[in-house]
Design a protein around this motif. Structure first.
Motif, PDB file in Angstrom:
ATOM      1  N   VAL A   1     -16.372  32.506  68.521  1.00  0.00           N
ATOM      2  CA  VAL A   1     -17.153  33.088  67.426  1.00  0.00           C
ATOM      3  C   VAL A   1     -18.387  32.235  67.135  1.00  0.00           C
ATOM      4  O   VAL A   1     -18.275  31.088  66.697  1.00  0.00           O
TER       5      VAL A   1
ATOM      6  N   ILE B   1     -19.695  36.776  70.450  1.00  0.00           N
ATOM      7  CA  ILE B   1     -18.331  36.372  70.788  1.00  0.00           C
ATOM      8  C   ILE B   1     -18.293  36.021  72.269  1.00  0.00           C
ATOM      9  O   ILE B   1     -18.399  36.894  73.134  1.00  0.00           O
TER      10      ILE B   1
ATOM     11  N   ILE C   1     -13.329  39.739  61.248  1.00  0.00           N
ATOM     12  CA  ILE C   1     -13.490  40.109  62.651  1.00  0.00           C
ATOM     13  C   ILE C   1     -12.133  39.968  63.339  1.00  0.00           C
ATOM     14  O   ILE C   1     -11.440  38.963  63.170  1.00  0.00           O
ATOM     15  N   GLN C   2     -11.743  40.962  64.127  1.00  0.00           N
ATOM     16  CA  GLN C   2     -10.493  40.923  64.879  1.00  0.00           C
ATOM     17  C   GLN C   2     -10.818  40.801  66.363  1.00  0.00           C
ATOM     18  O   GLN C   2     -11.641  41.553  66.895  1.00  0.00           O
ATOM     19  N   ILE C   3     -10.156  39.858  67.025  1.00  0.00           N
ATOM     20  CA  ILE C   3     -10.516  39.496  68.390  1.00  0.00           C
ATOM     21  C   ILE C   3      -9.263  39.349  69.243  1.00  0.00           C
ATOM     22  O   ILE C   3      -8.265  38.764  68.812  1.00  0.00           O
TER      23      ILE C   3
ATOM     24  N   LEU D   1     -22.632  42.934  66.486  1.00  0.00           N
ATOM     25  CA  LEU D   1     -22.159  42.155  67.627  1.00  0.00           C
ATOM     26  C   LEU D   1     -23.247  42.160  68.700  1.00  0.00           C
ATOM     27  O   LEU D   1     -23.670  43.214  69.178  1.00  0.00           O
TER      28      LEU D   1
ATOM     29  N   THR E   1      -8.397  36.128  64.170  1.00  0.00           N
ATOM     30  CA  THR E   1      -9.309  36.743  63.217  1.00  0.00           C
ATOM     31  C   THR E   1     -10.265  35.691  62.696  1.00  0.00           C
ATOM     32  O   THR E   1      -9.992  34.480  62.771  1.00  0.00           O
TER      33      THR E   1
ATOM     34  N   ILE F   1     -12.785  43.564  70.588  1.00  0.00           N
ATOM     35  CA  ILE F   1     -13.395  42.957  69.404  1.00  0.00           C
ATOM     36  C   ILE F   1     -13.714  44.042  68.389  1.00  0.00           C
ATOM     37  O   ILE F   1     -14.354  45.042  68.720  1.00  0.00           O
TER      38      ILE F   1
ATOM     39  N   SER G   1     -12.042  41.688  76.691  1.00  0.00           N
ATOM     40  CA  SER G   1     -12.040  41.433  75.246  1.00  0.00           C
ATOM     41  C   SER G   1     -11.963  42.726  74.460  1.00  0.00           C
ATOM     42  O   SER G   1     -12.556  43.746  74.835  1.00  0.00           O
TER      43      SER G   1
ATOM     44  N   GLU H   1      -5.809  35.478  70.749  1.00  0.00           N
ATOM     45  CA  GLU H   1      -6.201  36.473  69.765  1.00  0.00           C
ATOM     46  C   GLU H   1      -6.313  35.816  68.405  1.00  0.00           C
ATOM     47  O   GLU H   1      -5.745  34.747  68.164  1.00  0.00           O
TER      48      GLU H   1
ATOM     49  N   HIS I   1      -8.643  38.366  73.522  1.00  0.00           N
ATOM     50  CA  HIS I   1      -9.143  38.133  74.875  1.00  0.00           C
ATOM     51  C   HIS I   1      -7.948  37.999  75.811  1.00  0.00           C
ATOM     52  O   HIS I   1      -7.012  37.240  75.531  1.00  0.00           O
TER      53      HIS I   1
END
Length: 584
Positions: free
Chosen positions: A525, A537, A558-560, A582, A550, A574, A572, A548, A562
């Motif tokens: 991030v 990202i 933000i929720q992530i 983004l 937030t 995202i 990813s 993974e 990979h």
């Protein structure tokens, strides 16, 4: 713990909005009333570590103290731990509350044989500290927070005692003769009820535990102001606050504790005085404001600092000689372990001056002050003409790399990665990791995080320490056990400067750097525009298979996620909240 804190936090937030009307009518509207931003949770101990009786003294039913309580004394007996203290013997026991806490204890008594019961209470961040006496030799102290004292318990009543950082509590009954009934001994845990908005989870449980331990370490230090340590350093040490700030940004998002602390130290330190008496700490105040603005985007708050910032920048510029070398006075300090390496400290201060002027240029432009921006840019250019000798200091080399005074790849290869975790420190380890990331050595940084911060977890830590040398782990006993014969007591045997022996803090917010680092570089991030209006990202998984998490922003979380495929490519997923763009 995370879910409990979140639930309590929601209830507390609702209650605080009605706090004014909940006061008795005689106090409503009074300017003398101050509201705490914290709440109290009552926690029973998780185990009895040790107990001792001598002579004809005895303890019966001590396991009853492990049961949940209600904080209420009762006339009905049978629920208590019964202690029979006789003149020919002693009664002592040691409780473990499971993890480091901030607060004290609540003791609920029954109908004891005497109206008063004298006891000695000792708090400890380790078993050894709770078991020790305060002596000049072992470093144990009552500085800032009293952790060793004598107290008189009431008969058939409730007492709340203590205000310290601790995990363990030893109680010795000092009354010559008594049948003492203890219904409950619970921790009074004082903390901010705030949700953990940021998160980090991967296929490496050790990194996951390190991330959460760093987050929890800072959470304990977020009291009315942000402290450096809950047992001893209950002060706003502004330079130490930068890693804590980055952890707050990563885990909690905006919180009032940051501006409250920044404003406190500003208002008590008129220029030309240095914050906390340390020239680099005034520089860190500026760098903290840069990162607070970058992550939170509050331009109005930044503009409130303009007058003070301008005066401070002008003062710093007078500390540059004709060759571009910094000439800072006051205490010349980076962190404690780097102090003997004078050339390394000089190199670090030169780099911090460059970082400050570059930050001043950015902030001045954001505030619309082109004149100040120009002065800062000119000063930065002048400072960059002088390249100091880092003298193999990992602290100095890291800051030089971050300031652009040396190539990050060179700093990493020749200094930072040499010896792995050897030479790392809890405070400046964060900047060493940042410089390694700038050099592209993400896996090497993760390996050091696992080795160095992980070693504290292996020794029983539930929060990260004021200082740690990797060699301390050799033949060391865990801090949550009585020291076995042949093992080294890591808490009493080590420490230096102001933190020798048991004075050493085992909960220090400046040690939380890996939490911010893992979210920044592994989750990837990067704030591109202040206030998360734009974010990039870019994950760096190294040997991880997936990660993974937030990340909090002023617009939401933000929720992530990979995931590394069989071909090594990362896929990813995202999700950014509305208002966040983004970008690649």
């Amino acid at each position: 713990m995370k879910r409990i804190l979140y639930t309590i936090g929601l209830l507390w937030a609702c209650a605080m909005t009605q706090a004014q009307t909940l006061l008795p009518p005689v106090w409503q509207g009074s300017a003398d009333v101050q509201y705490s931003s914290r709440t109290i949770a009552y926690l029973p101990p998780t185990r009895i570590v040790w107990q001792e009786t001598t002579g004809s003294s005895s303890i019966e039913g001590i396991d009853k103290l492990l049961l949940p309580g209600n904080g209420q004394a009762e006339l009905v007996g049978g629920k208590e731990c019964v202690i029979r203290k006789r003149p020919d013997g002693k009664v002592s026991f040691l409780l473990d509350f499971g993890r480091e806490l901030q607060g004290g204890i609540q003791i609920v008594t029954g109908q004891s044989s005497r109206k008063e019961a004298k006891v000695r209470i000792r708090f400890g961040e380790s078993v050894s500290e709770a078991m020790c006496d305060i002596t000049p030799e072992n470093g144990a102290t009552n500085d800032h927070a009293i952790r060793d004292f004598h107290f008189t318990l009431p008969w058939l009543g409730v007492a709340e005692i203590g205000n310290s950082g601790f995990r363990f509590v030893r109680i010795d009954v000092e009354e010559p003769e008594i049948d003492l009934l203890l219904k409950e001994v619970r921790a009074t845990f004082g903390y901010r009820d705030i949700p953990y908005l940021g998160s980090f989870k991967s296929d490496n449980d050790r990194l996951n535990d390190i991330w959460m331990t760093g987050a929890y370490t800072v959470h304990l230090n977020m009291q009315e102001y942000i402290w450096d340590g809950v047992k001893r350093d209950r002060l706003v040490w502004i330079g130490d606050l930068h890693p804590e700030l980055m952890t707050v940004n990563t885990v909690f998002g905006y919180n009032e504790v940051i501006p409250k602390s920044l404003d406190l130290i500003r208002d008590t330190t008129p220029v030309p005085n240095w914050m906390n008496g340390i020239s680099s700490y005034s520089i860190w105040w500026l760098l903290i404001h840069k990162d607070w603005y970058l992550y939170q985007g509050n331009l109005d708050y930044l503009k409130e600092q303009k007058e003070y910032m301008t005066t401070l920048f002008n003062h710093l510029i007078t500390k540059i000689d004709d060759q571009g070398k910094e000439m800072l006075d006051g205490t010349r300090f980076l962190d404690w372990p780097s102090s003997p390496n004078v050339k390394g400290v000089d190199a670090g201060l030169q780099a911090l001056m460059v970082m400050a002027m570059d930050a001043g240029h950015e902030m001045a432009l954001a505030m619309g002050d082109k004149e100040l921006a120009g002065r800062c840019a000119k000063a930065s250019k002048k400072l960059k003409k002088y390249i100091p000798d880092h003298n193999q200091s990992k602290q100095g080399a890291a800051l030089m790399a971050l300031a652009g005074l040396m190539k990050a790849e060179k700093a990493d290869k020749e200094v930072l990665s040499v010896g792995g975790a050897q030479g790392f420190s809890t405070f400046y380890g964060y900047y060493m990791l940042e410089a390694m990331a700038k050099a592209g050595n993400y896996q090497g940084a993760m390996d050091i995080i696992s080795e160095y911060w992980g070693a504290m977890l292996d020794l029983g830590a539930t929060t990260f320490w004021e200082d740690f040398h990797i060699d301390w782990a050799k033949n060391a006993a865990r801090i949550d056990e009585l020291v076995p014969e042949g093992k080294i007591d890591v808490h009493s045997a080590y420490g230096d400067y102001c933190y020798k022996g048991f004075r050493h803090s085992l909960c220090h917010g400046w040690a939380s750097g890996p939490t911010a680092w893992l979210s920044r570089h592994v989750l990837g991030v990067e704030v591109v525009e202040p206030g998360f209006k734009k974010v990039r990202i870019t994950p760096h998984l190294g040997n991880l298979k997936w990660v993974e998490g937030t990340f909090p922003t002023p617009y939401g979380v933000i929720q992530i996620k990979h995931t590394k495929g069989a071909d090594g490519k990362v896929v990813s997923d995202i999700q950014v909240p509305e208002g966040v763009e983004l970008v690649k």
